[in-house]
Motif scaffolding. Structure first.
Motif, short mmCIF file in Angstrom:
data_model
loop_
_atom_site.label_atom_id
_atom_site.label_comp_id
_atom_site.label_asym_id
_atom_site.label_seq_id
_atom_site.Cartn_x
_atom_site.Cartn_y
_atom_site.Cartn_z
N ALA A 1 0.81 -1.22 0.00
CA ALA A 1 0.00 0.00 0.00
C ALA A 1 0.84 1.27 0.00
CB ALA A 1 -0.92 0.00 1.21
N LYS A 2 2.13 1.15 0.32
CA LYS A 2 2.96 2.35 0.44
C LYS A 2 3.08 3.07 -0.89
CE LYS A 2 7.52 3.88 1.96
NZ LYS A 2 8.85 3.44 2.48
N PRO A 3 2.77 4.36 -0.99
CA PRO A 3 2.89 5.10 -2.24
C PRO A 3 4.31 5.05 -2.78
CG PRO A 3 1.71 6.39 -0.60
CD PRO A 3 2.29 5.21 0.12
N GLN A 4 4.43 4.95 -4.10
CA GLN A 4 5.75 4.84 -4.73
C GLN A 4 6.38 6.21 -4.91
OE1 GLN A 4 5.84 2.07 -7.94
NE2 GLN A 4 7.67 2.95 -8.86
N ILE B 1 8.99 9.15 -6.19
CA ILE B 1 9.56 9.55 -7.47
C ILE B 1 10.38 10.81 -7.25
CG2 ILE B 1 7.43 10.78 -8.09
CD1 ILE B 1 8.02 10.12 -11.00
N SER B 2 11.55 10.88 -7.88
CA SER B 2 12.46 12.00 -7.63
C SER B 2 11.94 13.28 -8.27
CB SER B 2 13.85 11.68 -8.18
OG SER B 2 13.86 11.75 -9.59
N GLU B 3 12.48 14.40 -7.79
CA GLU B 3 12.08 15.71 -8.33
C GLU B 3 12.38 15.80 -9.82
OE1 GLU B 3 10.40 19.55 -7.53
OE2 GLU B 3 10.58 17.74 -6.31
N THR B 4 13.56 15.34 -10.22
CA THR B 4 13.95 15.41 -11.63
C THR B 4 13.05 14.53 -12.48
OG1 THR B 4 16.26 15.84 -11.03
CG2 THR B 4 15.84 15.07 -13.27
N ASP C 1 3.98 13.87 -3.84
CA ASP C 1 4.91 13.09 -3.03
C ASP C 1 4.95 11.61 -3.42
OD1 ASP C 1 2.44 12.34 -2.14
OD2 ASP C 1 2.77 12.92 -0.04
N SER C 2 4.28 11.26 -4.50
CA SER C 2 4.30 9.86 -4.93
C SER C 2 3.87 9.76 -6.39
CB SER C 2 3.34 9.02 -4.07
OG SER C 2 2.00 9.42 -4.31
N GLU D 1 1.47 7.92 -7.47
CA GLU D 1 0.01 7.95 -7.51
C GLU D 1 -0.52 9.37 -7.47
OE1 GLU D 1 1.48 4.08 -6.34
OE2 GLU D 1 1.86 6.08 -5.54
N ALA D 2 0.07 10.19 -6.61
CA ALA D 2 -0.37 11.59 -6.51
C ALA D 2 -0.06 12.34 -7.80
CB ALA D 2 0.31 12.26 -5.32
N LEU D 3 1.10 12.05 -8.38
CA LEU D 3 1.49 12.72 -9.62
C LEU D 3 0.57 12.34 -10.77
CD1 LEU D 3 3.61 14.53 -11.01
CD2 LEU D 3 4.93 12.47 -11.49
N SER D 4 0.26 11.05 -10.88
CA SER D 4 -0.63 10.61 -11.95
C SER D 4 -2.02 11.23 -11.80
CB SER D 4 -0.74 9.08 -11.95
OG SER D 4 0.46 8.49 -12.38
N GLU D 5 -2.47 11.38 -10.57
CA GLU D 5 -3.76 12.00 -10.33
C GLU D 5 -3.77 13.45 -10.80
OE1 GLU D 5 -7.72 11.79 -9.33
OE2 GLU D 5 -6.22 10.19 -9.36
N ILE D 6 -2.66 14.16 -10.57
CA ILE D 6 -2.54 15.55 -11.05
C ILE D 6 -2.66 15.59 -12.57
CG2 ILE D 6 -0.92 17.46 -11.32
CD1 ILE D 6 0.13 16.76 -8.50
#
Length: 544
Positions: free
Chosen positions: A18-21, A23-26, A68-69, A71-76
């Motif tokens: 369940a832990k969000p994956q 991903i680096s800033e770059t 911060d993950s 999953e959050a990035l894909s949602e954006i």
């Protein structure tokens, strides 16, 4: 296993799943560059110009940086895409499968990177590809459809570009990166994968502390396309040069001649002198520290361009030249000039040499000269066409005197605006004249070197279709195909090869250069002796 141990095992396993994956800033910024560019050319509403697309990037970047993950990035990204409007089914898109594509540049596999995107986002991007925009693109177009180069349009000028804003730096870089990604015909040939160039550039842009740092990061990215057409400018500088022509021979910068021989008599510098330093900066140091900033398709064109950079300046001052001759090191201050101001009266465009051999300087011969030139040289034993220069569009007319039938000499790939990233094969034009009953029947010898670039290489390919032809010299610049100029904003301009040129048998010319039959390179001693060793070899072959 006890109940407590089983419970602990299941708890840890569940937490790991369940832990969000992370991903680096770059990586986040690189994924944004790719999605922003993809939507720019593929999404029906965006490619049609319904949005201020630069501003859309500037608005999404803060959200991306806060994710911060994965999953959050894909949602954006999914929310962003949802706000762009409908993507209707595209019936015309299926017809693209009938095209004969050159697909070495095409790669949208990044859609499916599980380390960056969720499966839901990957599916959405694939759906947009399958139902992509079909119509007049808002941001790119082909000014001359019969040629195929793609130019930018509707891009803001940003006359007062705020380079100190990190998001503006990214905007300019993303704009260029995506142009190369979708419309550069030779992307597949670059030494470094274009994806990794993006990651490197983002890191450099993030740490830029001055406008020069910003420009250097862009220049280093542009250099990575490995294209001698890939020039870069961020200002309108005039360039001034000492009265000397230089050439690298075995990584030594050598004086190969002068723009004005009368001025040369007033200087202690002679042909064959080895330049050691300019204004106390050694040539060795320049090679070590500046090659990453010099554009070129191959080492020959890179060293040629570095030679120009070493000796030129942006103001008409003097330069201190340190040079070596016969083991002796000397210094001299030389004046810089605008080259066109000191060029003497042009020498003969063509002439007959001893042994009834014709010689033609293709850099001086004009279209109006061709008929007279061929009349004078028609009965010579051989004609040497010197293409160590930039010809003036005479290739088709000359070929009509040399080639007794219509012959293919190139074929081309050009971008498909209905399927960005893919390139369509197109047959090239032919050269020759089957109606000419008195075509030239002697030997044809072509002279080439690293100065032979672009239209000069194209001219060589055409004349190579002649009967009894031989090409003499060294590797050419390897930059073939009409040039596209890109204005990225803030006065930043760059150029790039816009279409792909190949021999009729699909042999590449980009980076490799044209086919050379007899390799001859000048030597330092030959320059000191006042010899043209390439021409000497041509004369030997003409008489044999």
């Amino acid at each position: 296993m006890s109940k407590h141990l089983l419970f602990l095992f299941l708890l840890l396993t569940f937490q790991g799943i369940a832990k969000p994956q992370q991903i680096s800033e770059t990586e986040k910024l690189a994924s944004t560059a790719k999605i922003w560019g993809f939507l720019k050319y593929y999404h029906p509403q965006v490619a049609d110009g319904k949005f201020d697309w630069d501003n859309q990037l500037l608005e999404i970047l803060p959200k991306v940086k806060s994710a911060d993950s994965k999953e959050a990035l894909s949602e954006i990204y999914l929310n962003w895409i949802a706000g762009l409007g409908e993507v209707p089914p595209c019936k015309k898109c299926d017809k693209n499968s009938d095209e004969t594509y050159f697909d070495k540049n095409f790669d949208l596999s990044w859609f499916n990177n599980p380390d960056t995107f969720t499966s839901q986002l990957s599916d959405k991007l694939k759906f947009i590809e399958q139902n992509r925009f079909q119509g007049k693109q808002h941001y790119v177009y082909a000014p001359y459809k019969q040629v195929g180069n793609i130019a930018l349009k509707n891009e803001p000028e940003y006359k007062n570009l705020d380079w100190s804003n990190p998001d503006m730096r990214l905007l300019i870089a993303f704009k260029y990166w995506n142009y190369v990604e979708y419309f550069f015909p030779y992307k597949y040939q670059t030494d470094q994968p274009w994806d990794t160039v993006l990651l490197e550039t983002i890191a450099k842009l993030e740490t830029a502390r001055s406008e020069q740092d910003f420009h250097d990061a862009l220049l280093q990215m542009i250099v990575k396309i490995d294209d001698a057409h890939g020039g870069f400018t961020a200002s309108q500088n005039n360039y001034y040069y000492p009265n000397m022509k230089t050439q690298f021979i075995d990584e030594q910068l050598v004086v190969r001649g002068f723009y004005n021989d009368s001025l040369a008599q007033q200087s202690p510098i002679k042909r064959g002198d080895v330049i050691l330093a300019v204004d106390d900066v050694t040539v060795e140091n320049m090679i070590q520290n500046h090659m990453d900033f010099v554009w070129g398709s191959n080492p020959a064109s890179k060293f040629r361009n570095l030679g120009y950079e070493i000796i030129r300046s942006t103001e008409p001052s003097t330069k201190k030249i340190t040079f070596q001759r016969d083991g002796e090191v000397m210094n001299v201050d030389v004046q810089n000039y605008v080259v066109s101001d000191i060029l003497p009266k042009q020498p003969d465009k063509w002439k007959v040499l001893n042994g009834n051999l014709g010689y033609v300087d293709m850099g001086k011969l004009t279209h109006d000269d061709v008929a007279e030139m061929m009349e004078e040289l028609l009965n010579t034993k051989a004609i040497i066409f010197d293409i160590r220069n930039y010809p003036k569009g005479t290739l088709y007319l000359i070929a009509s005197y040399l080639v007794p039938e219509k012959r293919d000499f190139f074929k081309v790939i050009q971008p498909d605006l209905d399927y960005p990233g893919r390139f369509k094969w197109r047959e090239g034009m032919q050269c020759g004249n089957p109606k000419n009953n008195e075509y030239y029947a002697g030997k044809i010898i072509l002279l080439v070197n690293e100065i032979t670039q672009s239209h000069a290489e194209f001219t060589t390919m055409a004349l190579q279709t002649s009967n009894n032809v031989i090409t003499v010299g060294s590797q050419t610049a390897g930059a073939d195909g009409n040039v596209s100029t890109l204005e990225l904003g803030g006065g930043i301009k760059t150029t790039i090869s816009g279409i792909g040129i190949f021999y009729p048998d699909s042999t590449e010319t980009q980076r490799k250069g044209v086919k050379v039959d007899v390799e001859v390179r000048p030597t330092i001693q030959g320059l000191r002796d006042g010899r043209d060793e390439v021409l000497e070899k041509a004369l030997e072959l003409a008489k044999s």
